[in-house]
Design an enzyme around this catalytic site. Structure first.
Site, mmCIF file in Angstrom:
data_model
loop_
_atom_site.group_PDB
_atom_site.id
_atom_site.type_symbol
_atom_site.label_atom_id
_atom_site.label_comp_id
_atom_site.label_asym_id
_atom_site.label_seq_id
_atom_site.Cartn_x
_atom_site.Cartn_y
_atom_site.Cartn_z
ATOM 1 N N GLN A 1 0.816 -1.198 0.000
ATOM 2 C CA GLN A 1 0.000 0.000 0.000
ATOM 3 C C GLN A 1 0.862 1.266 0.000
ATOM 4 O O GLN A 1 2.073 1.205 0.140
ATOM 5 C CB GLN A 1 -0.934 -0.012 1.214
ATOM 6 C CG GLN A 1 -0.265 -0.441 2.502
ATOM 7 C CD GLN A 1 -1.239 -1.098 3.493
ATOM 8 O OE1 GLN A 1 -2.442 -1.108 3.298
ATOM 9 N NE2 GLN A 1 -0.695 -1.622 4.570
ATOM 10 N N HIS B 1 -9.649 3.811 18.835
ATOM 11 C CA HIS B 1 -8.960 2.647 19.402
ATOM 12 C C HIS B 1 -9.533 2.222 20.754
ATOM 13 O O HIS B 1 -9.611 1.035 21.048
ATOM 14 C CB HIS B 1 -7.458 2.926 19.491
ATOM 15 C CG HIS B 1 -6.791 2.954 18.141
ATOM 16 N ND1 HIS B 1 -6.307 4.114 17.567
ATOM 17 C CD2 HIS B 1 -6.581 1.974 17.229
ATOM 18 C CE1 HIS B 1 -5.802 3.828 16.367
ATOM 19 N NE2 HIS B 1 -5.957 2.548 16.133
ATOM 20 N N GLU C 1 -0.559 0.527 13.297
ATOM 21 C CA GLU C 1 -0.044 1.712 14.006
ATOM 22 C C GLU C 1 0.418 1.389 15.425
ATOM 23 O O GLU C 1 1.161 2.149 16.031
ATOM 24 C CB GLU C 1 -1.129 2.800 14.146
ATOM 25 C CG GLU C 1 -1.786 3.266 12.894
ATOM 26 C CD GLU C 1 -3.131 2.592 12.703
ATOM 27 O OE1 GLU C 1 -3.199 1.348 12.819
ATOM 28 O OE2 GLU C 1 -4.104 3.313 12.429
ATOM 29 N N ASP D 1 -0.051 -8.438 11.312
ATOM 30 C CA ASP D 1 -0.289 -7.432 10.273
ATOM 31 C C ASP D 1 0.409 -7.879 9.005
ATOM 32 O O ASP D 1 1.507 -8.431 9.040
ATOM 33 C CB ASP D 1 0.226 -6.061 10.730
ATOM 34 C CG ASP D 1 -0.364 -4.944 9.879
ATOM 35 O OD1 ASP D 1 -1.207 -4.189 10.401
ATOM 36 O OD2 ASP D 1 -0.014 -4.837 8.686
ATOM 37 N N ASP E 1 -0.603 -12.668 6.349
ATOM 38 C CA ASP E 1 -2.011 -12.455 6.074
ATOM 39 C C ASP E 1 -2.855 -12.908 7.261
ATOM 40 O O ASP E 1 -2.669 -14.031 7.776
ATOM 41 C CB ASP E 1 -2.384 -13.255 4.816
ATOM 42 C CG ASP E 1 -3.867 -13.190 4.530
ATOM 43 O OD1 ASP E 1 -4.353 -12.111 4.156
ATOM 44 O OD2 ASP E 1 -4.552 -14.223 4.728
ATOM 45 N N GLY E 2 -3.747 -12.078 7.718
ATOM 46 C CA GLY E 2 -4.537 -12.359 8.907
ATOM 47 C C GLY E 2 -5.401 -13.599 8.760
ATOM 48 O O GLY E 2 -5.525 -14.401 9.699
ATOM 49 N N ASP F 1 -8.805 -5.247 13.348
ATOM 50 C CA ASP F 1 -8.566 -3.824 13.081
ATOM 51 C C ASP F 1 -7.926 -3.697 11.706
ATOM 52 O O ASP F 1 -6.775 -3.308 11.572
ATOM 53 C CB ASP F 1 -7.636 -3.293 14.182
ATOM 54 C CG ASP F 1 -7.350 -1.804 14.029
ATOM 55 O OD1 ASP F 1 -8.098 -1.124 13.302
ATOM 56 O OD2 ASP F 1 -6.365 -1.338 14.628
ATOM 57 N N PRO G 1 -7.579 -6.506 0.045
ATOM 58 C CA PRO G 1 -7.044 -7.651 0.780
ATOM 59 C C PRO G 1 -7.907 -8.081 1.958
ATOM 60 O O PRO G 1 -7.678 -9.136 2.537
ATOM 61 C CB PRO G 1 -5.693 -7.136 1.268
ATOM 62 C CG PRO G 1 -5.881 -5.661 1.403
ATOM 63 C CD PRO G 1 -6.863 -5.265 0.344
#
Lengths: 307, 307, 307, 307
Positions: free
Chosen positions: A32, A63, A87, A107, A139-140, A160, A169
């Protein structure tokens, strides 16, 4: 007046322009385009693929709203899984709980986490250095499949990730199949929660996610907060096998926060018992939308944010 | 894609562009520039001086949130005063109550009401023809001064006027002096409520209005809703001498609505007991803002929305 | 500041916003969406499908540049064909010539001409009522095919149609096949001229049109003017079998205008001998673009403006 | 599509948005905010105080148009003064002339020149390293006053400074008093030329500058080019005591360029004899504007670009 502007299309025919005072970083990762910019009124802001991810102005709203209702409803989470959350602010909120022994964050984009470490200290606040934190880059969905196969278990899973943009994705992180895997991971006492797009800008997506989680979890609690950085209302959905956040009274929440967070409690800026009390009573028109019949999102025909 | 766009500056450096599908009417009255347009995603929309006043998409959220908490908290309002409210939707909500015997609406701009009568039937829904309604065209402050001098009394006063833009006509409808007049009008049992700008876009104004009402009324309840047409969170403040909306439980609200509205109750789209329950628990950061010391707005040095 | 804005994408990543002071008319015809609006700085403006067609500010630049070089170069045009030109301003310029006996205008959209008659008097200036004018409503290509088959002849053909947008109605009004038909119509002494998009915003289209006309006519003269309403430079191409506009000296042009237009000459606001002298000397970088090899546009694979 | 946009107001109610693909540099100097960005369609672009100064797409049009007509009309310039011109591209064009022995460039902002040296090699093309170049950092007006007092003389003076924005630093670089100083510097054979804003966007400024120069120089030649990066037509004014660019025929210009530039001639991309021939014949409506009575700009009441 600014000469440099961030243009974000919230929905077809609805565009927000935000004055940029400064571009700190702007890199293209494997997955990205990531930028850190200073925006008028919002302060430092993370932008991914042209979309505001969070800003100093109200990242705490997003959050804290994402993490705490699930954690407090569980009551004593020890093992927490975070899908996405580059983040580090979701991790930060999870690690506020003394009872948390392990927080695994998965992530897809290593580069974002690296950038966050140096450029977004206000977001992670040192969370990446906490010995209880474990960050994986993959990949989650694939991680969750593996973890379910291995029989791992978690008390809370926090999803998240970006919106299920068509062709993007994250589409398969909002389906019945995915939530069934999460159900396996959290078992009979655990809780999952996911960000779920904006009910104003993507109503079809938001209410379908709620419907999809209802296919898998007995207790489903959609809730919303207002996030100026995102241009309005933002939605979450919590799924639980036993505990029900709506059943928690304001005082109970405050008591639990005192127990679980100790000194850290004062650091919460958005969430406490009174905030909790307002979260789970949706306005009537949202309840009507929730009650309408809807097809759950499935891997073979997933719901998608279509523009 | 649209070629015609409504551009609205929500705050310095924060601009919303909305695609216009159609301009129905566009006239300049003695006081303001009034247009009725069809906007993508919002539908028919009233625009005054370039600012979205309300749209079919969510005018019900704004107007129900403005009117019902005060009405229900009062319990049996007979005489209601509306300052502003040209579209007729505030009047529509007030007149849903069987117990209301007289609703006086005071708007400065006769032309807007005339336009609303023909162009905005979805807003007023026939309210202007209700024999209980009385519409006066004059300055709201002047009316209130006269009414207080005459010793009139009202159960509920609803202030539905434009923001206190610097140099604009509404600045003196948000001051201690004005609220003292309202206090005289509502006496010991009455309630007033006002729209109060956005706590995100005009925090200084919003929290000052709350502080100013606290100077006059014992019970002050700021509350917010999310209004997409306004670009985010919108704020209200309710002032009361005795009844407290926060003390009302969800079931009580529903019971009162059933009594007071009868068949009309089903027509409410935003407000009911559950909605009420979430309105008066503000998130923690708003409570913090409310607790900060602030000068009340006074006629000689009023708070103003400064851009 | 305006709240209502016209948004036009000139090229990818290049958007112009123009403040709208007034929307006079906005209708959807069988073929297109047509609006007449008042724009800041431009005055009354015709907008078709979201694109500025011409404004009072500089419609005279566009229409005089389109018509007069061809007319003057011909020297004594008697029969003129206009393809497109719905506003009537091209017809107005053609009819300024005393020698013109018949001007046939062929526009696909009857509704636009009807609107122009009532709403755009500054454009047509009565031209539609001139007994020499004949207005037909049909597809321009089809008319030209028929006229060529019937053996009709014209001294000058002016093509004043929309850009060859991909999938749009004008694509086949810019091809070798079309220009061959025009060549038949104008014979050995006649001249054709066409608007040809912007060399800045659609260079591939503009220079291909020039190349395409060169496939059919011996003398090809591309020329440009600056049209603020169109956001910059605008291009035309003139094709001729014998007369060459570049060979005309400034004084000759003025002499011809005096002869041909008589009293009307004073009405020209853009064009005269001195203007003519500057039109046919393109800057060097345009000449370089013209000299590059290019495929002409053909019916089976036409050049298109691609976004 | 871009998410990052440059917003420039060309005139009241006329805004251009340009997609930014990359921000290379963004610094605040003592005098201004300077950025180098990559813009869709324009390529690398210098932005000062939010205004496009020049882009790779057409900086050559602007700089060649600014410099060459004056140089060629003079015929053998040896000493050239440049006021402004921080990018170094004006200097680059001046130094193409073999006959130039000294080129003094006076820019107020040392930082811009330093940035240009490293970030804008395509602009200066090494010109700063030419031994004939001498760069001074000071206010242009002050330099000119000193030079005139010292009795210095130049063959050509090129004024390449920002527009006379109200309250800005350049207002007194467009007045009768300033041009009188330039007249002293260039004497009876010299020539001055200045950029002079856009006749479309600032007509009052452009035509006043022409009028002001006419107060001082016998021969005044306003001319314009189209610069897409500036959003349309851009204007210059040349003042001369003897040589007249309009009297030069196309072939003479080409012959002079061959003599004066030698091998470098091929490097010119915009300017040559044919380009020259079109520059000094303004369209009729500009000539009309030039003929209208106007007050020259004077130090005590200077013309200003007012928004």
């Amino acid at each position: 007046m600014s000469w440099d502007w961030l243009m974000e299309e919230l929905s077809p025919g609805e565009i927000v322009l935000r004055g940029i005072k400064r571009v700190e970083t702007w890199v293209t990762t494997e997955y990205q385009e990531v930028a850190v910019v200073e925006i008028e009124g919002l302060g430092k802001t993370l932008v991914i693929d042209g979309k505001v991810q969070s800003s100093l102005y109200d990242e705490f709203v997003y959050h804290e709203a994402l993490v705490h209702p699930a954690m407090v409803t569980h009551g004593r989470p020890r093992r927490v899984l975070i899908i996405g959350g580059g983040e580090g602010a979701t991790l930060r909120e999870v690690l506020r709980y003394k009872c948390v022994e392990e927080a695994i964050m998965v992530d897809i984009d290593r580069r974002v986490v690296e950038l966050a470490k140096t450029l977004l200290p206000e977001w992670h606040d040192g969370a990446f250095d906490d010995p209880r934190a474990k960050v994986l880059f993959m990949d989650g969905r694939r991680y969750v499949e593996g973890a379910a196969a291995r029989g791992e278990s978690f008390d809370v899973v926090v999803v998240d990730v970006v919106d299920p943009l068509a062709g993007g994705p994250a589409v398969k992180l909002y389906t019945v199949e995915f939530y069934k895997l999460l159900k396996k991971l959290v078992g009979e006492r655990g809780i999952m929660v996911t960000q779920a797009t904006s009910p104003d800008h993507y109503p079809q997506v938001y209410f379908t996610v709620a419907r999809t989680i209802a296919e898998v979890f007995d207790i489903v609690r959609p809730y919303v907060v207002s996030v100026r950085s995102f241009g309005g209302v933002w939605g979450f959905v919590l799924g639980s096998a036993s505990g029900d956040p709506k059943a928690l009274r304001s005082e109970e929440v405050d008591k639990k926060l005192t127990e679980l967070l100790e000194s850290a409690r004062e650091k919460l800026r958005f969430y406490d018992g009174e905030t909790h009390a307002s979260l789970f009573n949706l306005p009537k028109h949202y309840r009507r939308m929730l009650s309408e019949p809807r097809r759950p999102s499935r891997d073979e025909e997933p719901v998608e944010a279509l523009y």
